[in-house]
Design a protein around this motif. Structure first.
Motif, PDB file in Angstrom:
ATOM      1  N   LYS A 278       0.824  -1.209   0.000  1.00  0.00           N
ATOM      2  CA  LYS A 278       0.000   0.000   0.000  1.00  0.00           C
ATOM      3  C   LYS A 278       0.861   1.263   0.000  1.00  0.00           C
ATOM      4  N   SER A 279       1.908   1.267   0.807  1.00  0.00           N
ATOM      5  CA  SER A 279       2.820   2.407   0.826  1.00  0.00           C
ATOM      6  C   SER A 279       3.478   2.593  -0.533  1.00  0.00           C
ATOM      7  N   ALA A 280       3.880   1.491  -1.151  1.00  0.00           N
ATOM      8  CA  ALA A 280       4.531   1.553  -2.467  1.00  0.00           C
ATOM      9  C   ALA A 280       3.568   2.049  -3.538  1.00  0.00           C
ATOM     10  N   ALA A 281       2.319   1.598  -3.477  1.00  0.00           N
ATOM     11  CA  ALA A 281       1.328   2.032  -4.460  1.00  0.00           C
ATOM     12  C   ALA A 281       1.092   3.531  -4.353  1.00  0.00           C
ATOM     13  N   ARG A 282       1.039   4.055  -3.144  1.00  0.00           N
ATOM     14  CA  ARG A 282       0.870   5.512  -2.981  1.00  0.00           C
ATOM     15  C   ARG A 282       2.035   6.264  -3.608  1.00  0.00           C
ATOM     16  N   ALA A 283       3.251   5.743  -3.398  1.00  0.00           N
ATOM     17  CA  ALA A 283       4.426   6.396  -3.989  1.00  0.00           C
ATOM     18  C   ALA A 283       4.381   6.337  -5.515  1.00  0.00           C
ATOM     19  N   TYR A 284       3.928   5.202  -6.049  1.00  0.00           N
ATOM     20  CA  TYR A 284       3.828   5.072  -7.500  1.00  0.00           C
ATOM     21  C   TYR A 284       2.802   6.059  -8.075  1.00  0.00           C
ATOM     22  N   PHE A 285       1.623   6.092  -7.493  1.00  0.00           N
ATOM     23  CA  PHE A 285       0.568   6.974  -8.017  1.00  0.00           C
ATOM     24  C   PHE A 285       0.886   8.451  -7.788  1.00  0.00           C
ATOM     25  N   ALA A 286       1.813   8.742  -6.865  1.00  0.00           N
ATOM     26  CA  ALA A 286       2.270  10.124  -6.672  1.00  0.00           C
ATOM     27  C   ALA A 286       3.296  10.523  -7.727  1.00  0.00           C
ATOM     28  N   GLY A 287       3.644   9.583  -8.620  1.00  0.00           N
ATOM     29  CA  GLY A 287       4.571   9.884  -9.712  1.00  0.00           C
ATOM     30  C   GLY A 287       6.029   9.869  -9.322  1.00  0.00           C
ATOM     31  N   LYS A 288       6.363   9.171  -8.230  1.00  0.00           N
ATOM     32  CA  LYS A 288       7.751   9.185  -7.776  1.00  0.00           C
ATOM     33  C   LYS A 288       8.674   8.318  -8.632  1.00  0.00           C
ATOM     34  N   ALA A 289       8.124   7.282  -9.270  1.00  0.00           N
ATOM     35  CA  ALA A 289       8.939   6.385 -10.099  1.00  0.00           C
ATOM     36  C   ALA A 289       8.039   5.676 -11.102  1.00  0.00           C
TER      37      ALA A 289
END
Length: 416
Positions: A278-289
């Motif tokens: 869940k933490s990783a998905a938030r980072a992905y959808f925030a456009g971090k990588a």
């Protein structure tokens, strides 16, 4: 001059990349011989089997031919003479004298322009699989690689035939009780199987290599080959997408999520793993990588049938709606040190930029551990597979993957 400029630029880039990675090339494709567990554990020996000219040179050497004959004779006599289960696999291990004899012969045969010299320059160095020896002369590199593979075979036999303790006994121990009466029958049958597959024309290492692989197989420990070749199968959509990625559009090249195995053998995925995803998905959808690497093998509990990376990918697609085409599985790591080492290998071989950082996304406890993991990496791997950057939050930590991660680990046969 202008018409040659693109070629000059290309040549300069090649030389610069080659120097930066000590000869290891992202474009190099590992030679598996259709046996990935063998290739990933004992790459030099795999290449010697696959390269016709190198194999011919070795078979023609009188000293190596004698070693082959002696090893086969010892194998045959063990079937008749060994009355103890552990006597049988012991005969397949390399002795110190055998290892030294082979090292001397290989160094003598590795003359400039020889098949062995070419093998080193066209496969061993570009592969990076013996990265710690990359700067040595070809003959010296060949000798070091041989000693490593021989030690790796002896370690496999020690753990998965003789019952020696692996690095992580709770998850990686032998599947059998070596003291039980019936264990002799299994060891006899394994030696008989090896005996059926070798002959006077075999390469000097093949009886021992076949023995090590047989012991891994009967223990159901061939996980090093699981899902391979990943770049053209399970990871193909993402691997293809890497080539089209504009790295300048993202602050990080990829997000790596280490797995967390459950305690219950009937539970495919742990609650801790869900929260990390869940933490990783938030980072992905925030456009971090642009990519997410989920990392973890079939680890917990002992001999589990579930793979952490595979279960994480399923969860991220089905529950968190992360696109399947941006998720890369790394399904072999057995602990946190190799989560990061294996991620670096994938990044290198898939062409993910090494010029900017990746992002570790996990729970606070594991990031605290990673912040202080250098000593353990040096003890277990012999090098650091990463350089850490800033700690952004409890769950996010910057890191830079390092190319020395390509080095094979000789005492982790399920994740070398």
């Amino acid at each position: 001059m202008k018409k040659y400029l693109p070629l000059i630029i290309l040549l300069f880039a090649f030389i610069k990349t080659n120097a930066q990675y000590s000869g290891a090339l992202p474009s190099y494709k590992l030679v598996s011989g259709n046996d990935w567990a063998k290739a990933k554990n004992y790459y030099l020996l795999t290449l010697l089997q696959q390269d016709a000219e190198a194999a011919k040179l070795l078979k023609a050497d009188a000293g190596l031919a004698k070693l082959t004959a002696d090893k086969i004779a010892l194998l045959k006599s063990s079937l008749a003479e060994c009355k103890d289960a552990l006597c049988l696999p012991a005969k397949l291990k390399f002795t110190d004298d055998e290892i030294n004899t082979v090292a001397e012969r290989l160094a003598a045969l590795c003359k400039p322009g020889s098949a062995l010299d070419k093998l080193i320059k066209t496969h061993i160095i570009p592969s990076g699989t013996y990265f710690q020896f990359q700067t040595l002369a070809p003959a010296q590199l060949l000798e070091k690689a041989w000693r490593q593979d021989a030690a790796a075979i002896n370690h496999t036999i020690a753990v998965y035939a003789e019952g020696a303790k692996p690095n992580y006994p709770q998850i990686d121990s032998i599947s059998y009780n070596v003291k039980k009466r019936g264990y002799y029958t299994l060891m006899y049958d394994c030696s008989a199987e090896v005996n059926e597959t070798v002959n006077a024309r075999s390469l000097f290492f093949e009886p021992s290599l076949k023995g090590a692989l047989t012991y891994l197989e009967v223990n159901e420990r061939m996980q090093a080959g699981d899902y391979e070749p990943m770049a053209t199968t399970v990871n193909k959509p993402a691997a293809d997408k890497v080539k089209l990625t504009k790295w300048a559009n993202y602050p990080y090249t990829h997000i790596v999520v280490p797995g967390a195995g459950p305690d219950d053998p009937n539970t495919p995925f742990s609650g801790e793993g869900m929260l990390r995803c869940k933490s990783a998905a938030r980072a992905y959808f925030a456009g971090k990588a642009p990519f997410v690497v989920v990392s973890g093998g079939a680890v917990h509990p002992f001999k589990t049938k579930y793979n952490e990376a595979v279960e994480m990918k399923k969860y991220m697609i089905a529950k968190l709606h992360v696109p399947a085409s941006v998720i890369i599985i790394e399904p072999h790591a057995r602990h946190t040190t190799t989560n990061l080492r294996n991620d670096a290998r994938i990044a290198f071989r898939y062409g993910i930029s090494f010029s900017k950082p990746g992002l570790i996304v996990t729970d606070k406890y594991q990031n605290d551990f990673i912040m202080n993991m250098d000593k353990r990496c040096l003890q277990e791997l012999g090098y650091l597979p990463y350089k850490l950057g800033k700690r952004l939050s409890d769950t996010e930590l910057e890191f830079y993957p390092l190319v020395n991660s390509l080095q094979i680990d000789l005492d982790e046969p399920m994740d070398p």
